[in-house]
Design an enzyme around this catalytic site. Structure first.
Site, mmCIF file in Angstrom:
data_model
loop_
_atom_site.group_PDB
_atom_site.id
_atom_site.type_symbol
_atom_site.label_atom_id
_atom_site.label_comp_id
_atom_site.label_asym_id
_atom_site.label_seq_id
_atom_site.Cartn_x
_atom_site.Cartn_y
_atom_site.Cartn_z
ATOM 1 N N HIS A 234 57.562 60.816 44.270
ATOM 2 C CA HIS A 234 57.218 60.647 42.852
ATOM 3 C C HIS A 234 55.755 60.267 42.656
ATOM 4 O O HIS A 234 55.415 59.660 41.636
ATOM 5 C CB HIS A 234 58.094 59.549 42.238
ATOM 6 C CG HIS A 234 59.381 60.044 41.664
ATOM 7 N ND1 HIS A 234 60.302 60.742 42.409
ATOM 8 C CD2 HIS A 234 59.915 59.967 40.420
ATOM 9 C CE1 HIS A 234 61.349 61.035 41.633
ATOM 10 N NE2 HIS A 234 61.127 60.584 40.431
ATOM 11 N N GLU B 4 64.147 72.763 35.568
ATOM 12 C CA GLU B 4 62.707 72.965 35.378
ATOM 13 C C GLU B 4 62.335 74.441 35.319
ATOM 14 O O GLU B 4 61.536 74.869 34.490
ATOM 15 C CB GLU B 4 61.919 72.252 36.489
ATOM 16 C CG GLU B 4 61.852 70.731 36.332
ATOM 17 C CD GLU B 4 63.115 69.992 36.724
ATOM 18 O OE1 GLU B 4 64.060 70.643 37.224
ATOM 19 O OE2 GLU B 4 63.176 68.761 36.536
HETATM 20 C C1 LIG Z 1 64.030 67.591 39.581
HETATM 21 C C2 LIG Z 1 63.944 66.345 38.826
HETATM 22 N N1 LIG Z 1 63.758 66.384 37.497
HETATM 23 C C3 LIG Z 1 63.689 65.243 36.783
HETATM 24 C C4 LIG Z 1 63.782 64.034 37.401
HETATM 25 C C5 LIG Z 1 63.705 62.737 36.572
HETATM 26 N N2 LIG Z 1 65.024 62.111 36.530
HETATM 27 C C6 LIG Z 1 65.358 61.169 37.408
HETATM 28 S S1 LIG Z 1 66.952 60.706 37.274
HETATM 29 C C7 LIG Z 1 67.224 61.785 36.012
HETATM 30 C C8 LIG Z 1 68.587 61.890 35.422
HETATM 31 C C9 LIG Z 1 69.588 62.355 36.408
HETATM 32 O O1 LIG Z 1 70.866 62.250 35.876
HETATM 33 P P1 LIG Z 1 72.172 62.385 36.757
HETATM 34 O O2 LIG Z 1 72.014 63.515 37.712
HETATM 35 O O3 LIG Z 1 73.309 62.446 35.826
HETATM 36 O O4 LIG Z 1 72.243 61.063 37.615
HETATM 37 P P2 LIG Z 1 72.360 59.554 37.134
HETATM 38 O O5 LIG Z 1 70.960 59.073 36.935
HETATM 39 O O6 LIG Z 1 73.155 59.538 35.885
HETATM 40 O O7 LIG Z 1 72.997 58.836 38.250
HETATM 41 C C10 LIG Z 1 66.065 62.467 35.707
HETATM 42 C C11 LIG Z 1 65.936 63.443 34.614
HETATM 43 C C12 LIG Z 1 63.935 64.023 38.789
HETATM 44 N N3 LIG Z 1 63.994 62.873 39.478
HETATM 45 N N4 LIG Z 1 64.038 65.186 39.478
#
Ligand SMILES: Cc1ncc(C[n+]2csc(CCOP(=O)(O)OP(=O)(O)O)c2C)c(N)n1
Ligand SMILES: Cc1ncc(C[n+]2csc(CCOP(=O)(O)OP(=O)(O)O)c2C)c(N)n1
Ligand SMILES: [Mg+2]
Ligand SMILES: [Mg+2]
Lengths: 332, 327, 327, 332
Positions: C130, C61
């Site tokens: 959230h 971000e």
């Molecule tokens: C700081 C932040 N930015 C964006 C989000 C929205 N978001 C939730 S899960 C996700 C993807 C995360 O991917 P990864 O770390 O690979 O974990 P996975 O979901 O694949 O287990 C995003 C962008 C968030 N929860 N926190």
């Protein structure tokens, strides 16, 4: 089964059963959750772990009760593998006060003090500094306990990932970083989010020992985690494991999966960690097909009991809304 | 330890005392050790307590504040110094989404006894990025306590009160106070943080303020006294939770109130207190409430413009006079 | 483009229009491309405009918001989507210390025409981390404009107004509005953002609100009408700068005001508006001001507790009745 | 002179003079600033660049007018080397409206639109994403311009460092990252702030080309910067240079320097970039000692003129306080 598992011939029958059992518990629990979501028993965001079970189950084998755990919003698997009661986890999914977080947290915020399970964190990367701090506490107390942080490959792009690795390495803290590389962060493929997609290599920037392991192979994950935890307990500083895995389902229940091909998913499903391990264990004579069936039945019963427990659970009274914003009573 | 000391000494005394009393306590932050703290607060502590307990951190605000939260979860009693509020933006996520939230969200399973100290405020010609007063942002967050010691006694005593508090406590130390001298009690005593303090009793209007602005308000009250206006000056001390009782009791007596807050005017803490007064004391008011806040500009470097941007004694006096003159 | 559409469609239409009209314009953020946006706002845009102009970013971000600011400094017109306000804590430093500050601090040499969009608010059972509504934090920052479109027309039109604005604009899209349906004008028109809108004219009291709470207030006004109370409902639309004129004109007419704000009560935007009303309309008031805000708790997951934590129609009606009953 | 400089035999007399002249301008300007600070003509924080001049001067040689620059609160050297008028920079130090930022920014916030000098940023690491964005704008416009970000080794611990490197590499943006490793971040030595103290190695995590260079050797810095900028203009993606240098003075004017030994400082002072280069240029027959003296006189005169300009400058009227919070007039 891949080579790594073959390297571990000392797998007892009991342990093989345990591994399969734990993975199956997660799988069945989550399949039920998906169903309950469509029934609107579970609401909010629901992130399924299906496909990644070998990671949580493998890593947990290396931990002791005194060790701490920090996970993400995709943490049902970790909670169950850690030994949290399935009924309480399911009640949490419902938002009932019998849930592990009194129902306040829901799917993304499972906590359990007794299991030293520190969440359930829905801010990507947000749990990493917490894990560093927990490990710092252990180090300052010379307790010998370690702390494991689970996170997705998407988290590796966040600044907190970097700050946490540096702190842990600098202070030689007993943190085990477990990156669950399932190739996608929501709809963003690893190759478009990391200029160096081999996540484990990033550990070198901090002089942290690291390895990549087949995250679909529970035995390989366990072996790597044992090596890592051994090194942590020896005071060698943090350790980093990248587990290469895949989520079979959508990111959350709102995801149309426009960003990947069905064929890719199907290809990965062939490497289902549960089926692969079961087949191998049978072939190796460690488990009898009947035992696998028995596990299935046992797990089904456990899930059914958990659902009954959640259904029978109660709603926290609205009057309690403000409870536990602050700690009640006197200072410690 | 009694006798003439500075506010800086008072904070140091508070930290030292906590480190001596509680083995779980340690100080961590950028340059708290070898450098002695950017405002020289922790000077000498490294020699006394060693690098495990006076822990220099890399420039990683989110990392080490989060680590402080984690260490608190893990049973320690960390005092985390974020050099200044200006850099705390980098760790707000940790404070809001973890420190303030985990207790409630986990159904009350965990307390997080972390203390986070930071310098705040303008007045040293440090320009726009180094002159923030964002106390109101922190005071908006449920799940934490926010303190703003304005006296030596509070600077010293609030530290221990914060340490024994089982929940996260954020302490703001106004940068203009560090050199302020006074005397410290011979013995460190925890101070109560539940009550605002009436620093000057008065009958004509209530001036409500906190932190560095307190002394400007005291000066203004002295000037007003010469003009025959008897102002009561309230030092909030704790910005969250606010001590409505003391504020309202005062306003009910004086029937007039002026809020003084170094934060930018829109969305200031002064606004919150005005809102509470209107909610709770509307019928007791004899005049519109008023506030003196910072101008809504990034704080400029040159002295004359910085002065013009910040609440000044003259503006406080004028605002008080206007209130007294109204209808 | 006219006919039945959702708020989501309206935002998309606004973005699409900007991309077509201004080649310097591009959209960047997490999952805006392949995924189509976490709230499906940008669905289809990648196919239409390609990956250079619909730019998926890694989870960073601070990095990509800062890059948006830099690109704006460099002459582009970026629309940066921060998925939700919850994650915007990670880039607040960039917004406050760079986007909002550089123009003034550099003596007016640079404008930063960046648009930063984010979803905000609770109501979808997403639990404590959230469900934030931090509009007031942003409304506190000099140097930026803060918009909160509550209607389809505003959601679409404000985008273009924001794009042509030479300064940083932060747009909050309340998550509960995305599925709201209505009709879109055949032609995209920039909407004026200097004025609050009177969404319902009334004579008995002024209900001032913004974003997702607007519709709760409209429902409350309808219920109040049945009880013989004729409420005026003001949609702030722009949270910074606030349109005092419209608010005060209304309050001077109705002599009573109720503020409704999904933010936590202490330090809420509602408090700021109360403060302004007291400053500007004190003598016109016939009753204490009141506000309906969120309970000061991290928002819990279960529906009944989430509902209890947020402003609801019933609470708005009750508060309005109390105001009408006062003295 | 080290080997790197010897590798560059094509140094013309004019260029040698220019390098020395630029470094001396910075040195003399800052020595004057220190003096003016004690006279309270300059207030707030003042971070001197003395000892590091070879970095700014060396890098700037590789840039063109169209290229953008982002620096830190220790940026007088960069501003001067970029060609900003010394009088306007000095007026800025005074806070006069004839200053480069109208006096609003002071020492830490020198900006200059004409010089594409984007500050002057007092948040450590805060300028890095800005530089990435500037480079993104250039890339989207295919302008061929590049952007340079200067930062200290302390910034490498910040999350924004990591996020910025990844973004720049992922999108192959023309960003030149110049880390000025002066071994200390305020009072924190590199070894206690980085588990991998060889900062340039961190670039590997992002697949960014990187090298370390002697930051006391202006010719070596220039050579490295030219190689890097060449690669940037070829579209090869970002480049990272770690310049090993040292600040001879305190971090700011409030620093008692308890964290380092006088002997260490003295040792480094022997490697003064100005003296070293001057001596070498004389020995190599590129400059005559008279020319060096002439440079000294010229610079002294320039500094004196700058001080006069600043002294004669005026205070911005208080009535202008709110000016330029927002852009006046119509939308663009
Ligand atoms: C700081 C932040 N930015 C964006 C989000 C929205 N978001 C939730 S899960 C996700 C993807 C995360 O991917 P990864 O770390 O690979 O974990 P996975 O979901 O694949 O287990 C995003 C962008 C968030 N929860 N926190
Ligand atoms: C985010 C942030 N944290 C802390 C500070 C306070 N601070 C100013 S300079 C500095 C040291 C930076 O060191 P380095 O990056 O090596 O640059 P140098 O000063 O050596 O040029 C610190 C800690 C700051 N300005 N910004
Ligand atoms: Mg992933
Ligand atoms: Mg340095």
């Amino acid at each position: 089964m891949t080579g790594a598992a073959a390297d571990k011939p000392h797998l007892s029958r009991a342990h093989a059963r345990e591994l399969l059992h734990q993975m199956q518990r997660i799988r069945s629990f989550e399949e039920k959750c998906a169903e309950l979501y469509t029934q609107e028993k579970i609401r909010g965001f629901l992130h399924l772990y299906i496909g990644q079970e070998a990671v949580a189950v493998g890593v947990m084998q290396a931990l002791e009760a005194r060790d701490g755990i920090v996970a993400t919003y995709r943490e049902h698997g970790h909670a169950l593998a850690r030994g949290l009661d399935m009924g309480r986890v399911m009640a949490e999914m419902y938002g009932k006060q019998e849930g592990s977080s009194r129902g306040r947290g829901g799917s993304m915020h499972i906590f359990d003090a007794a299991g030293r399970f520190y969440g359930g964190n829905a801010i990507v990367g947000g749990g990493l500094p917490i894990a560093v701090g927990l490990a710092l506490a252990e180090r300052m107390r010379a307790s010998g306990a370690v702390c494991v942080a689970f996170f997705g490959e998407g988290a590796a792009a966040e600044g907190e990932f970097h700050e946490s690795l540096n702190l842990a390495a600098l202070w030689r803290l007993p943190v085990l970083f477990v990156c669950e590389n399932n190739l996608y962060a929501m709809g963003t493929a690893l190759r478009i989010s990391e200029s160096e997609p081999e996540i484990w290599r990033k550990a070198a920037s901090y002089r942290i020992a690291a390895e990549a392991v087949d995250g679909m192979d529970v035995v390989a994950v366990e072996a790597a985690a044992r090596r890592a935890v051994h090194s942590l307990r020896e005071g060698e500083g943090p350790f980093f494991i990248e587990c290469r895995t895949y989520r079979f389902r959508a990111h959350s229940m709102f995801d149309a999966q426009l960003y990947r091909q069905k064929a890719e998913v199907e290809e990965w499903k062939k490497r289902c960690p549960i089926r692969m391990f079961g087949d191998w264990a049978v072939a190796a004579g460690l488990l009898h097909p009947d035992e696998i069936e028995a596990i299935g039945r046992e797990v089904e019963a456990e899930v059914a009991t958990a659902v009954r427990f959640a259904e029978a659970g109660t709603w926290e009274p609205v009057a309690d809304l403000r409870r536990d914003v602050m700690t009640p009573g006197e200072a410690s | 330890m009694s006798g003439t000391a500075t506010y800086r000494d008072a904070v140091r005394a508070g930290i030292r005392d906590a480190l001596i009393r509680d083995p779980r306590c340690f100080l961590m932050g950028e340059d708290v050790g070898r450098y002695g703290g950017c405002y020289a607060v922790s000077k000498g502590l490294l020699d006394e307590f060693g690098p495990e307990r006076i822990r220099d951190t890399p420039l990683s605000e989110s990392g080490f504040v989060g680590a402080g939260i984690g260490a608190a979860l893990g049973g320690m009693r960390p005092i985390v110094e974020v050099m200044t509020v200006n850099f705390s933006l980098l760790c707000l996520d940790q404070i809001l989404n973890n420190a303030a939230t985990i207790r409630h969200m986990s159904g009350g399973q965990f307390s997080i006894p972390v203390v986070i100290r930071m310098a705040s405020g303008a007045g040293r010609q440090l320009a726009a990025q180094h002159s923030h007063s964002l106390e109101v942002w922190y005071a908006h967050i449920p799940g934490i306590r926010v303190l703003a010691p304005a006296t030596l006694e509070d600077a010293q005593g609030m530290l221990w009160t914060a340490i024994v508090d089982p929940d996260p406590v954020v302490i703001f130390e106004n940068v203009m106070l560090y050199n302020m001298t006074g005397s410290l009690p011979a013995e460190v005593r925890p101070v109560d943080i539940d009550k605002a303090a009436i620093r000057r009793a008065g009958t004509d209007l209530s001036i409500v303020t906190y932190g560095g602005s307190l002394w400007k308000c005291m000066a203004a009250a002295a000037a007003l006294a010469e003009a025959g206006i008897d102002a009561e000056v309230i030092d909030l001390r704790t910005l969250r939770p606010l001590d409505d009782e003391t504020i309202m009791a005062s306003v009910r007596r004086t029937r007039r109130a002026l809020l003084v807050d170094e934060g930018w005017r829109s969305g200031s803490l002064a606004a919150e207190i005005m809102a509470r007064i209107v909610e709770q004391c509307f019928w007791s008011l004899d005049a519109p409430l008023a506030r003196v806040c910072s101008e809504e500009v990034p704080i400029p470097y040159p002295k004359h413009l910085e002065d013009a941007a910040l609440p000044q004694v003259s503006a406080i006096v004028e605002a008080a006079r206007r209130i007294m003159g109204a209808r």
